[in-house]
Write an enzyme that holds these catalytic residues in place. Structure first.
Site, PDB file in Angstrom:
ATOM      1  N   ARG A   1       0.851  -1.208   0.000  1.00 36.40           N
ATOM      2  CA  ARG A   1       0.000   0.000   0.000  1.00 36.40           C
ATOM      3  C   ARG A   1       0.881   1.251   0.000  1.00 36.40           C
ATOM      4  O   ARG A   1       0.579   2.253  -0.625  1.00 36.40           O
ATOM      5  CB  ARG A   1      -0.935  -0.010   1.217  1.00 36.40           C
ATOM      6  CG  ARG A   1      -1.671   1.303   1.417  1.00 36.40           C
ATOM      7  CD  ARG A   1      -3.047   1.154   2.030  1.00 36.40           C
ATOM      8  NE  ARG A   1      -3.068   0.344   3.233  1.00 36.40           N
ATOM      9  CZ  ARG A   1      -2.631   0.762   4.448  1.00 36.40           C
ATOM     10  NH1 ARG A   1      -2.109   1.960   4.596  1.00 36.40           N
ATOM     11  NH2 ARG A   1      -2.716  -0.031   5.481  1.00 36.40           N
TER      12      ARG A   1
ATOM     13  N   TYR B   1     -15.566  15.892 -18.279  1.00 38.61           N
ATOM     14  CA  TYR B   1     -15.971  14.484 -18.297  1.00 38.61           C
ATOM     15  C   TYR B   1     -17.072  14.284 -17.241  1.00 38.61           C
ATOM     16  O   TYR B   1     -17.000  14.843 -16.138  1.00 38.61           O
ATOM     17  CB  TYR B   1     -14.729  13.624 -18.009  1.00 38.61           C
ATOM     18  CG  TYR B   1     -15.071  12.205 -17.649  1.00 38.61           C
ATOM     19  CD1 TYR B   1     -15.764  11.393 -18.540  1.00 38.61           C
ATOM     20  CD2 TYR B   1     -14.719  11.679 -16.413  1.00 38.61           C
ATOM     21  CE1 TYR B   1     -16.094  10.102 -18.194  1.00 38.61           C
ATOM     22  CE2 TYR B   1     -15.047  10.386 -16.070  1.00 38.61           C
ATOM     23  CZ  TYR B   1     -15.745   9.600 -16.971  1.00 38.61           C
ATOM     24  OH  TYR B   1     -16.082   8.321 -16.632  1.00 38.61           O
TER      25      TYR B   1
ATOM     26  N   ASP C   1      -6.631  17.824 -16.190  1.00 39.85           N
ATOM     27  CA  ASP C   1      -6.936  16.456 -16.602  1.00 39.85           C
ATOM     28  C   ASP C   1      -6.432  16.328 -18.040  1.00 39.85           C
ATOM     29  O   ASP C   1      -6.980  16.925 -18.960  1.00 39.85           O
ATOM     30  CB  ASP C   1      -8.454  16.233 -16.538  1.00 39.85           C
ATOM     31  CG  ASP C   1      -8.855  14.846 -17.026  1.00 39.85           C
ATOM     32  OD1 ASP C   1      -8.025  14.192 -17.680  1.00 39.85           O
ATOM     33  OD2 ASP C   1      -9.991  14.437 -16.753  1.00 39.85           O
TER      34      ASP C   1
ATOM     35  N   LYS D   1      -6.835   5.043 -20.559  1.00 34.02           N
ATOM     36  CA  LYS D   1      -6.983   5.469 -21.955  1.00 34.02           C
ATOM     37  C   LYS D   1      -5.670   5.281 -22.731  1.00 34.02           C
ATOM     38  O   LYS D   1      -5.206   4.169 -22.871  1.00 34.02           O
ATOM     39  CB  LYS D   1      -7.460   6.920 -21.989  1.00 34.02           C
ATOM     40  CG  LYS D   1      -8.615   7.243 -21.025  1.00 34.02           C
ATOM     41  CD  LYS D   1      -9.881   6.596 -21.466  1.00 34.02           C
ATOM     42  CE  LYS D   1     -11.128   6.967 -20.672  1.00 34.02           C
ATOM     43  NZ  LYS D   1     -11.077   6.986 -19.242  1.00 34.02           N
TER      44      LYS D   1
HETATM   45  N1  PLP Z   1     -10.999  12.178 -17.355  1.00 29.65           N
HETATM   46  C1  PLP Z   1     -11.472  11.995 -18.581  1.00 29.65           C
HETATM   47  C2  PLP Z   1     -11.330  13.103 -19.589  1.00 29.65           C
HETATM   48  C3  PLP Z   1     -12.103  10.815 -18.916  1.00 29.65           C
HETATM   49  O1  PLP Z   1     -12.622  10.661 -20.148  1.00 29.65           O
HETATM   50  C4  PLP Z   1     -12.217   9.787 -17.954  1.00 29.65           C
HETATM   51  C5  PLP Z   1     -12.899   8.516 -18.275  1.00 29.65           C
HETATM   52  O2  PLP Z   1     -13.558   8.379 -19.280  1.00 29.65           O
HETATM   53  C6  PLP Z   1     -11.723  10.019 -16.681  1.00 29.65           C
HETATM   54  C7  PLP Z   1     -11.094  11.206 -16.419  1.00 29.65           C
HETATM   55  C8  PLP Z   1     -11.853   8.965 -15.589  1.00 29.65           C
HETATM   56  O3  PLP Z   1     -10.988   7.950 -15.764  1.00 29.65           O
HETATM   57  P1  PLP Z   1     -11.265   6.461 -15.198  1.00 29.65           P
HETATM   58  O4  PLP Z   1     -12.406   5.932 -15.962  1.00 29.65           O
HETATM   59  O5  PLP Z   1     -10.003   5.778 -15.454  1.00 29.65           O
HETATM   60  O6  PLP Z   1     -11.581   6.593 -13.752  1.00 29.65           O
END
Ligand code: PLP
Length: 908
Positions: free
Chosen positions: A72, A124, A199, A224
């Site tokens: 952890r 998102y 992000d 992604k």
């Molecule tokens: N940020 C963006 C722009 C995303 O498209 C996503 C998921 O689709 C996330 C964050 C969240 O990522 P996760 O699904 O790995 O938690």
């Protein structure tokens, strides 16, 4: 001025570029693609020289005081991954956690109650959901602003309260660009303690490294592009500040959401191929975007020349990424396209080697409520494409097949290429269009009858504003009506007159209308959810081009009428005149537009034989000169539904995003409850059975309102003070449900009790609307006047407030003399009072049958009603005099009486 940033500055990493071997052949710093594939950590050499980082699948490590003791807190495989990601992200530290959302969660734990966040308005969906949670549970204020405009961000930066600015660029799914460098600079100058978080999921470190542009923390959903294979979930956090790194490490260790060793291994393996994947994906994305753009779709992709903010994006990034989106103009059509692809898989997420297709509003962004989606301009028909590494020829071919199958594009034999089909029920229309080609003769059909229709206005009795946020509203019809008359011209022209909008008259050549911009809807076809943007544009640019902004009301009403006329009458192209008159004050929140919409829609549906009036069974009781919704059903339910659907189309043209309540009241009359969909409870409309009509005084303050602004104001207040507004909404919901029960059971409770209850509820509901900030001094004056002795009446604002109308309940025993005095008093204040009843009949059609008509040359009363439902083409006798001249010249006060005396009205 934006700071100039040298995006090509070599990133600092600890894989040194080898020293020049000779001064004549100097070594270049390694390119990012080389760095991606070169996983080396000089301080963590593998004892066996393994060429791939081993998976240390161990929860604990032996010994005391060693670097690793418990996974952890730290794990060697994770350290390798974190080191590698830091290297390619221009970061000194990186942290691997279990998902992108876990990464954001760790970052948001830097905040404390009372802090403020400024975040984008096209984030998102999951980010939005987490922000909403911390707003309500942590007491952090979140301002959603359009981060594509730094000037929209600046006013929200508070020197001490702003703790975090959360940015995405490009955004998902609209690819909006934010100037990360400029915003970071502005934030640092105005609020030195605030941290800028980016992000970076849409870009990946290969294409954009926001730490180089002033961001303090960057996170990526490793699910992604970093991984690239949709075989793991991960989140990466990077930063260059030791203080932040310490807090982040503390949270991860405390919470225990670090990435597992096996996923660290997989992610590390994925990152090695990121550069080649991204290069291929970007090249194909550009091809796909260009292809869709060339077909005339609205495409969102930073690689297109006209993409807003493209210059900024070019400055801060090294590529355009592999996500793009486009609008089709029709949600149903979009669904068909998505369902028709084979190579493009229907899936949420992106960044995978396989190409994906999705509709954000029904998938990744479904967690954002529809009202917010609409307010943030997220088109419901938007299709998102996430381009993979397949051969681009196959991807384009599959997409083209899907567009053809869905009817979005069709082969133009002259040009021998595919062209876009206007987005009107494109699939069904493919067949219909073939038929229509033969039937759209240049000769307009002869029209030989008039249709006279009317529809009531509405008042919202309870729940206005709250309805936007999922609370039940109660609306009822008022006996002030709009009237519509469609009359034959048969001279190749069509025209409209709107007496109540500056007596506007417009006339056009039927064949000059933009028929080619719309496909015909054949009988039985319903209008798709989305409006035909191309037809709207063509009507603005053609028949309405002379009408300037000062004529916006006439322009809108004409647009709604012409749009429906073209859609409905495309195969017949009748030469007619349409006139509309209203006894409702226009623009006062009493649903005048919906009753206009219902009249226009019904007149056109009758004209084009899409609805027919069946003969009325005889004998009709002499006591009931009008057949109404209250048990004496005269217009068929199916016809009413069809009229309502088209009235809603007109309302969309007039208002953009109407709830559908006003047109439903205009068509069905009576009273109904309405709850918007998308709030996790039963939604839709429900008639209140047993509702008897009530007397109300409607007082028009004549103060114009800006409904959109008022609704937005309440939305903002809800964001800023969720508890306060939440409590008000709950109280209003209680009022609505109590009112619904009382109105439905009025006979049981007794009329006196009902009136007393309603009075109390009116006062209470108004008080809540005042707290929401939507009243107006003029409305308070009306309230004071009506509440003063000897009247003692209860009044509330109705509709959007901020002006418009107030409604006052009039008890049965209210004296005539008091009424007279009150009307005089209100008129002296320059208000317009209307005494009216609420809850009466809906849509009405003047019976076309001779025996029901008191006017008419060549026909006499008592003529036999056709024995059967008439044939569509020849449904009713036609030879009666035009009432157009009288209709257009009667005074407003004479109009209802005159219309009443014309003959039998058939109501829904
Ligand atoms: N940020 C963006 C722009 C995303 O498209 C996503 C998921 O689709 C996330 C964050 C969240 O990522 P996760 O699904 O790995 O938690």
């Amino acid at each position: 001025m934006a700071p100039t940033i040298d995006t090509k500055t070599p990133i600092h990493h600890d894989l040194p570029t080898p020293d020049p071997e000779t001064p004549l052949r100097p070594r270049q710093p390694y390119k990012l693609s080389t760095l991606c594939v070169t996983v080396e950590n000089p301080s963590m050499k593998d004892q066996y020289g393994s060429s791939s980082v081993p998976i240390y699948q161990s929860a604990t490590f032996k010994g005391v005081g060693n670097e690793y003791d418990y996974s952890r807190s730290g794990n060697p495989t994770r350290s390798h991954l974190e080191h590698h990601i830091a290297k390619i992200s221009s970061a000194s530290r990186a942290f691997a956690v279990s998902s992108g959302m876990a990464a954001l969660d760790v970052i948001l734990r830097l905040l404390k109650p009372g802090d403020e966040i400024i975040a984008g308005d096209d984030l998102y969906g999951g980010t939005n959901r987490l922000l909403t949670f911390i707003r309500s549970h942590v007491g952090v204020t979140v301002h959603h602003v359009d981060t594509t405009d730094p000037n929209a961000v600046i006013p929200f930066i508070h020197p001490t309260k702003t703790a975090m600015v959360l940015l995405e660029s490009p955004t998902n799914p609209l690819l909006k660009i934010a100037d990360l460098a400029l915003i970071s600079k502005e934030v640092k100058e105005r609020s030195p303690g605030a941290i800028v978080v980016v992000d970076n999921t849409m870009m990946s470190p290969y294409l954009q490294r926001p730490l180089e542009h002033g961001a303090d923390i960057v996170y990526d959903s490793g699910t992604k592009y970093l991984s690239g294979h949709h075989d793991l979930m991960a989140g990466m956090i990077t930063c260059n500040r030791d203080d932040l790194a310490k807090q982040i490490a503390f949270t991860i260790n405390s919470v225990g959401n670090a990435l597992t060793p096996i996923d660290c291994f997989l992610l590390l393996r994925g990152v090695k191929t990121m550069a080649v994947r991204m290069d291929r994906q970007q090249t194909s994305s550009q091809l796909v975007a260009t292809y869709l753009h060339s077909l005339g779709f609205k495409v969102y992709y930073p690689g297109l020349p006209d993409h807003p903010g493209r210059d900024i994006h070019e400055r801060i990034s090294d590529g355009n990424g592999a996500v793009l989106s486009f609008e089709t103009g029709d949600k149903e059509l979009s669904e068909k396209i998505v369902a028709s692809t084979r190579l493009w898989g229907i899936s949420v997420s992106f960044g995978c080697v396989n190409s994906l297709i999705s509709m954000p509003c029904v998938m990744s962004h479904a967690s954002i409520d529809p009202a917010t989606r609409a307010a943030r301009g997220l088109p419901e028909d938007l299709i998102r494409l996430c381009v993979g590494i397949e051969d681009p020829t196959d991807l384009l071919d599959d997409l083209e097949h899907a567009l053809v199958d869905a009817g979005a594009i069709a082969l133009n034999p002259q040009q021998n290429k595919y062209v876009r089909v206007p987005p009107v029920h494109a699939v069904l229309n493919k067949a219909v269009e073939q038929l229509a080609i033969g039937s759209t003769s240049k000769n307009t059909n002869t029209v030989d009858r008039e249709w006279f229709v009317s529809a009531p206005g509405k008042v919202i009795l309870f729940g206005e504003h709250a309805v936007v946020h999922g609370v039940t509203a109660i609306a009822a019809s008022v006996d002030l009506r709009c009237y519509g008359l469609v009359s034959p011209r048969n001279d190749g022209k069509m025209s409209v007159r709107f007496n109540d909008i500056d007596n506007f008259y417009g006339e056009w050549e039927v064949e000059g209308l933009p028929w080619d911009k719309s496909s015909v809807l054949s009988k039985g076809d319903s209008h798709p959810d989305e409006l035909d943007a191309q037809l709207i544009e063509a009507i603005h640019a053609g028949p309405l081009k002379e009408l300037g902004p000062e004529k916006s009301q006439a322009r809108n009403a004409s647009l709604a009428f012409l749009y429906m006329y073209i859609k409905l009458a495309g195969t017949e192209r009748p030469s007619v005149h349409f006139g509309a008159r209203s006894t409702l004050p226009v623009g006062a929140g009493l649903g005048s537009s919906a009753s206009f919409s219902a009249c226009a829609a019904t007149a056109l549906l009758l004209l084009t034989h899409r609805i027919v009036i069946p003969p009325i069974p005889t004998p009709i009781s002499a006591e009931h000169p009008h057949l109404s919704h209250q048990g004496r059903y005269a217009l068929e339910r199916a016809s009413a539904d069809e009229a309502n659907r088209w009235a809603f189309v007109a309302e969309k043209i007039l208002h953009g995003n109407p709830s559908g309540v006003d047109n439903s009241v205009a068509v069905f009359g009576g009273a109904l409850t309405y709850c918007r969909p998308g709030f996790g409870k039963p939604s839709g409309m429900e008639g209140i059975q047993g509702f008897g009509s009530l007397r109300f005084l409607l007082t028009n303050s004549k103060v114009p309102r800006d409904t959109k602004k008022l609704v937005a104001g309440v939305g903002l207040m809800k964001q800023e003070q969720p508890e306060v507004v939440g409590a008000i909404l709950e109280a209003i919901e209680n009022i609505s449900s109590q009112a619904k029960r009382s109105l439905a059971d009025s006979s049981e409770f007794g009329r006196e009790n009902l009136l007393r209850d309603l009075s109390a509820m009116i006062n209470e509901n108004h008080k809540h609307l005042v707290s929401l900030g939507v009243s107006h001094p003029s409305l308070e004056t009306i309230r004071e006047k009506t509440a003063a002795s000897p009247y003692n009446l209860s009044t509330k604002l109705t509709g959007a407030g901020g002006g418009g109308c107030a409604v006052t309940l009039i008890p049965d025993n209210f004296s005539e003399a008091s009424m007279k005095n009150l009307l005089v008093e209100l008129s002296q204040c320059r208000f317009d009072p209307y005494l009216t009843s609420v809850g009466g009949s809906g849509l009405g059609v003047l019976s076309p049958y001779a025996e029901h008509r008191s006017l008419g040359a060549g026909v006499s009363r008592g003529q036999v009603t056709p024995p059967e439902t008439p044939d569509e083409a020849e449904d009713v006798p036609s030879n009666y005099d035009s009432i157009r001249a009288s209709f257009e010249t009667k005074s407003t006060s004479e109009l209802p009486g005159w219309a009443h005396d014309l003959g039998k009205w058939l109501y829904v």
